[in-house]
Scaffold this motif. Structure first.
Motif, PDB file in Angstrom:
ATOM      1  N   SER A 281      -5.255  10.109 -14.224  1.00  0.00           N
ATOM      2  CA  SER A 281      -6.692  10.080 -14.520  1.00  0.00           C
ATOM      3  C   SER A 281      -7.127   8.719 -15.038  1.00  0.00           C
ATOM      4  N   MET A 282      -6.260   8.065 -15.809  1.00  0.00           N
ATOM      5  CA  MET A 282      -6.607   6.754 -16.358  1.00  0.00           C
ATOM      6  C   MET A 282      -6.681   5.683 -15.270  1.00  0.00           C
ATOM      7  N   HIS A 283      -5.979   5.900 -14.180  1.00  0.00           N
ATOM      8  CA  HIS A 283      -5.910   4.892 -13.111  1.00  0.00           C
ATOM      9  C   HIS A 283      -6.449   5.444 -11.794  1.00  0.00           C
ATOM     10  N   ILE A 284      -7.309   6.457 -11.878  1.00  0.00           N
ATOM     11  CA  ILE A 284      -7.667   7.199 -10.668  1.00  0.00           C
ATOM     12  C   ILE A 284      -8.384   6.343  -9.633  1.00  0.00           C
ATOM     13  N   ASN A 285      -9.186   5.380 -10.047  1.00  0.00           N
ATOM     14  CA  ASN A 285      -9.877   4.561  -9.063  1.00  0.00           C
ATOM     15  C   ASN A 285      -8.881   3.748  -8.240  1.00  0.00           C
ATOM     16  N   ASP A 286      -7.866   3.171  -8.900  1.00  0.00           N
ATOM     17  CA  ASP A 286      -6.838   2.416  -8.182  1.00  0.00           C
ATOM     18  C   ASP A 286      -6.049   3.322  -7.243  1.00  0.00           C
ATOM     19  N   LEU A 287      -5.740   4.527  -7.709  1.00  0.00           N
ATOM     20  CA  LEU A 287      -4.947   5.440  -6.878  1.00  0.00           C
ATOM     21  C   LEU A 287      -5.752   5.923  -5.670  1.00  0.00           C
ATOM     22  N   TYR A 288      -7.020   6.214  -5.884  1.00  0.00           N
ATOM     23  CA  TYR A 288      -7.855   6.621  -4.751  1.00  0.00           C
ATOM     24  C   TYR A 288      -8.024   5.469  -3.757  1.00  0.00           C
ATOM     25  N   ALA A 289      -8.087   4.224  -4.257  1.00  0.00           N
ATOM     26  CA  ALA A 289      -8.167   3.072  -3.365  1.00  0.00           C
ATOM     27  C   ALA A 289      -6.896   2.955  -2.526  1.00  0.00           C
ATOM     28  N   MET A 290      -5.753   3.258  -3.130  1.00  0.00           N
ATOM     29  CA  MET A 290      -4.491   3.253  -2.403  1.00  0.00           C
ATOM     30  C   MET A 290      -4.510   4.306  -1.291  1.00  0.00           C
ATOM     31  N   VAL A 291      -5.046   5.489  -1.612  1.00  0.00           N
ATOM     32  CA  VAL A 291      -5.159   6.549  -0.609  1.00  0.00           C
ATOM     33  C   VAL A 291      -6.087   6.105   0.521  1.00  0.00           C
ATOM     34  N   ALA A 292      -7.213   5.500   0.160  1.00  0.00           N
ATOM     35  CA  ALA A 292      -8.176   5.055   1.165  1.00  0.00           C
ATOM     36  C   ALA A 292      -7.541   4.075   2.135  1.00  0.00           C
ATOM     37  N   GLN A 293      -6.751   3.136   1.615  1.00  0.00           N
ATOM     38  CA  GLN A 293      -6.108   2.153   2.488  1.00  0.00           C
ATOM     39  C   GLN A 293      -5.141   2.830   3.460  1.00  0.00           C
ATOM     40  N   ALA A 294      -4.378   3.808   2.950  1.00  0.00           N
ATOM     41  CA  ALA A 294      -3.411   4.500   3.807  1.00  0.00           C
ATOM     42  C   ALA A 294      -4.116   5.337   4.877  1.00  0.00           C
ATOM     43  N   ILE A 295      -5.165   6.053   4.483  1.00  0.00           N
ATOM     44  CA  ILE A 295      -5.872   6.927   5.427  1.00  0.00           C
ATOM     45  C   ILE A 295      -6.520   6.120   6.546  1.00  0.00           C
ATOM     46  N   SER A 296      -6.912   4.900   6.253  1.00  0.00           N
ATOM     47  CA  SER A 296      -7.621   4.073   7.242  1.00  0.00           C
ATOM     48  C   SER A 296      -6.744   3.653   8.415  1.00  0.00           C
ATOM     49  N   THR A 297      -5.434   3.868   8.318  1.00  0.00           N
ATOM     50  CA  THR A 297      -4.521   3.368   9.350  1.00  0.00           C
ATOM     51  C   THR A 297      -4.340   4.315  10.526  1.00  0.00           C
ATOM     52  N   ASP A 298      -4.897   5.546  10.454  1.00  0.00           N
ATOM     53  CA  ASP A 298      -4.663   6.498  11.535  1.00  0.00           C
ATOM     54  C   ASP A 298      -5.929   7.327  11.769  1.00  0.00           C
ATOM     55  N   THR A 299      -5.893   8.159  12.795  1.00  0.00           N
ATOM     56  CA  THR A 299      -7.056   8.971  13.146  1.00  0.00           C
ATOM     57  C   THR A 299      -7.192  10.176  12.226  1.00  0.00           C
ATOM     58  N   SER A 300      -8.368  10.754  12.226  1.00  0.00           N
ATOM     59  CA  SER A 300      -8.618  11.933  11.394  1.00  0.00           C
ATOM     60  C   SER A 300      -7.694  13.082  11.771  1.00  0.00           C
ATOM     61  N   GLN A 301      -7.546  13.363  13.058  1.00  0.00           N
ATOM     62  CA  GLN A 301      -6.726  14.498  13.479  1.00  0.00           C
ATOM     63  C   GLN A 301      -5.255  14.294  13.141  1.00  0.00           C
ATOM     64  N   ASN A 302      -4.757  13.086  13.348  1.00  0.00           N
ATOM     65  CA  ASN A 302      -3.356  12.829  13.004  1.00  0.00           C
ATOM     66  C   ASN A 302      -3.114  13.032  11.511  1.00  0.00           C
ATOM     67  N   TRP A 303      -4.048  12.553  10.683  1.00  0.00           N
ATOM     68  CA  TRP A 303      -3.898  12.763   9.250  1.00  0.00           C
ATOM     69  C   TRP A 303      -4.032  14.246   8.894  1.00  0.00           C
ATOM     70  N   MET A 304      -4.945  14.942   9.520  1.00  0.00           N
ATOM     71  CA  MET A 304      -5.081  16.384   9.264  1.00  0.00           C
ATOM     72  C   MET A 304      -3.769  17.098   9.550  1.00  0.00           C
ATOM     73  N   ASP A 305      -3.139  16.765  10.679  1.00  0.00           N
ATOM     74  CA  ASP A 305      -1.878  17.415  11.037  1.00  0.00           C
ATOM     75  C   ASP A 305      -0.803  17.135  10.000  1.00  0.00           C
ATOM     76  N   ARG A 306      -0.680  15.903   9.581  1.00  0.00           N
ATOM     77  CA  ARG A 306       0.359  15.535   8.621  1.00  0.00           C
ATOM     78  C   ARG A 306       0.090  16.123   7.239  1.00  0.00           C
ATOM     79  N   LEU A 307      -1.159  16.068   6.808  1.00  0.00           N
ATOM     80  CA  LEU A 307      -1.501  16.603   5.484  1.00  0.00           C
ATOM     81  C   LEU A 307      -1.362  18.110   5.439  1.00  0.00           C
ATOM     82  N   ASN A 308      -1.776  18.794   6.491  1.00  0.00           N
ATOM     83  CA  ASN A 308      -1.613  20.252   6.528  1.00  0.00           C
ATOM     84  C   ASN A 308      -0.136  20.630   6.506  1.00  0.00           C
ATOM     85  N   GLN A 309       0.683  19.877   7.232  1.00  0.00           N
ATOM     86  CA  GLN A 309       2.123  20.146   7.247  1.00  0.00           C
ATOM     87  C   GLN A 309       2.721  19.995   5.853  1.00  0.00           C
ATOM     88  N   ALA A 310       2.190  19.029   5.100  1.00  0.00           N
ATOM     89  CA  ALA A 310       2.681  18.799   3.738  1.00  0.00           C
ATOM     90  C   ALA A 310       1.973  19.671   2.707  1.00  0.00           C
TER      91      ALA A 310
END
Length: 399
Positions: A281-310
């Motif tokens: 919670s203290m570093h949530i903006n940095d962590l969400y920025a890290m997530v944003a960078q990772a999500i930007s590398t692939d398509t929505s459907q590919n991420w949906m498949d991987r996230l649902n699997q996990a």
């Protein structure tokens, strides 16, 4: 009509959105809601696209399962007819200021004398106990005074903006439904009705401060106001290679799995920012920025498949057009095409809650035309056709 509230009769004097939304919730559950309108009709009838005058789209979506009765309460015979209806009613709902109700001659004391079991529910801007009592109120004003635009500005880093929903009106409508039904339960115990006040400012303030009081919850304060996770700039739908995706990585397991998906699994045990929910919670903006960078590398459907699997929570980001085609909503019956007797084929919003023994009415009775049930309701109140014709001649009701 069937439903959990079958047998409950509500005289609905409210107009526009806040009150009609509350009474539609009860109508959907089987209450007999009599919408009492002036000869000109509810203002909301004229808002939004429409096929016929007085049947605007916004009106259609907060007035189904009701009966419309035209009564001019400023005429003596119209007022008398209303007071006759009060004799057998359970609830009166209004959303004009109490002072205006008193001027019309229909304050709580008068109605209670006619029917001691009446529940008199007022939905208006500000509590009568406070300094703002009697001030006019609209959704935008209540959002503003309850700090919603300020929170929007802090979260986005931009100018203050109202939430593009009638947030206050619908919030108060939900609260009013709860409060009215609580008064009904109380009446079963006492045999008596009561006056119920549901103010907009106080109701929306409860929503806002429940999350954003934060450090000011304590005396002396233990920190600033505001729930940090909700206010960081990076809390937003994530841009993918072909659109946007909504992802919430929240628990320890979510973060551990996500870092593994991105090839950074060691960070979960090595980086102190991931140690626990407090550290995150203290570093949530940095962590969400890290997530944003990772999500930007692939398509929505590919991420949906991987996230649902996990088993990491994620959903697509709809716009209104795609929301209307959502397969879950269609399967659940939340969006149904119906034939309105005057408006033709239209898309109706379903009832979200369900009951195993007393199903909601949903779209059994579409929103009524102005005064469609005037004669029917007045006959039920014991008036003969000559008396009703006299009301029509005087302009107290419609023909």
């Amino acid at each position: 009509m069937s439903g959990a509230l079958s047998g409950l009769r509500i005289l609905d004097l409210s107009s526009v959105l806040m009150g009609p939304y509350a009474t539609q919730l009860m109508a959907d559950m089987g209450a007999d809601v009599i919408k009492i309108e002036p000869p000109t009709g509810d203002t909301l009838r004229g808002i939004g696209p429409m096929r016929n005058p007085g049947m605007g789209s916004n009106f259609l979506h907060v007035n189904r399962n009701k009966r419309s009765l035209v009564l001019n309460l400023k005429k003596a015979d119209g007022l008398d007819a209303f007071l006759k209806l009060v004799e057998t009613a359970d609830v009166v709902v209004y959303n004009i200021r109490p002072q205006a109700m008193s001027r019309l001659g229909i304050d709580y004391e008068r109605l209670q004398a006619i029917n001691p079991r009446i529940i008199y529910a007022g939905l208006y801007g500000y509590s009568e106990k406070g300094l703002y009592a009697g001030k006019p109120a609209y959704d935008d004003l209540i959002q503003g005074v309850a700090a919603v635009p300020s929170l929007m500005s802090k979260a986005s880093g931009g100018e203050p903006r109202y939430v593009p929903l009638t947030l206050a009106d619908r919030t108060v409508g939900l609260m009013a439904c709860n409060a009215i039904l609580a008064a009904v339960v109380s009446r079963y115990q006492t045999g008596l009705g009561q006056s119920v006040e549901v103010p907009m400012f106080e109701t929306l303030t409860q929503y806002v401060l429940g999350e954003h009081m934060s450090g000011a919850s304590f005396d002396p304060p233990l920190g600033p106001t505001g729930y940090a996770r909700l206010l960081v700039k990076e809390r937003r739908p994530y841009l993918t290679r072909d659109g946007y995706l909504c992802v919430l990585i929240y628990t320890d397991r979510h973060w551990e799995k996500f870092l593994e998906l991105t090839g950074q699994g060691a960070l979960f045990s090595e980086d102190p920012r991931f140690a626990n929910i407090g550290a995150r919670s203290m570093h949530i903006n940095d962590l969400y920025a890290m997530v944003a960078q990772a999500i930007s590398t692939d398509t929505s459907q590919n991420w949906m498949d991987r996230l649902n699997q996990a088993d990491i929570p994620c959903m697509p980001m709809h716009d209104i057009e795609s929301l209307l085609k959502d397969p879950h909503l269609l399967a659940a019956g939340m969006l149904q095409y119906v034939e309105h007797p005057s408006e033709g084929r239209m898309l109706e919003i379903g009832v979200p809650c369900s009951f195993s023994g007393t199903p909601g009415l949903s779209v059994q009775q579409p929103a009524p035309q102005l005064g469609q049930h005037s004669v029917e309701v007045l006959r039920e109140a014991g008036m003969d056709l000559n008396a009703i014709e006299a009301l029509q001649m005087s302009g107290a009701t419609n023909r």
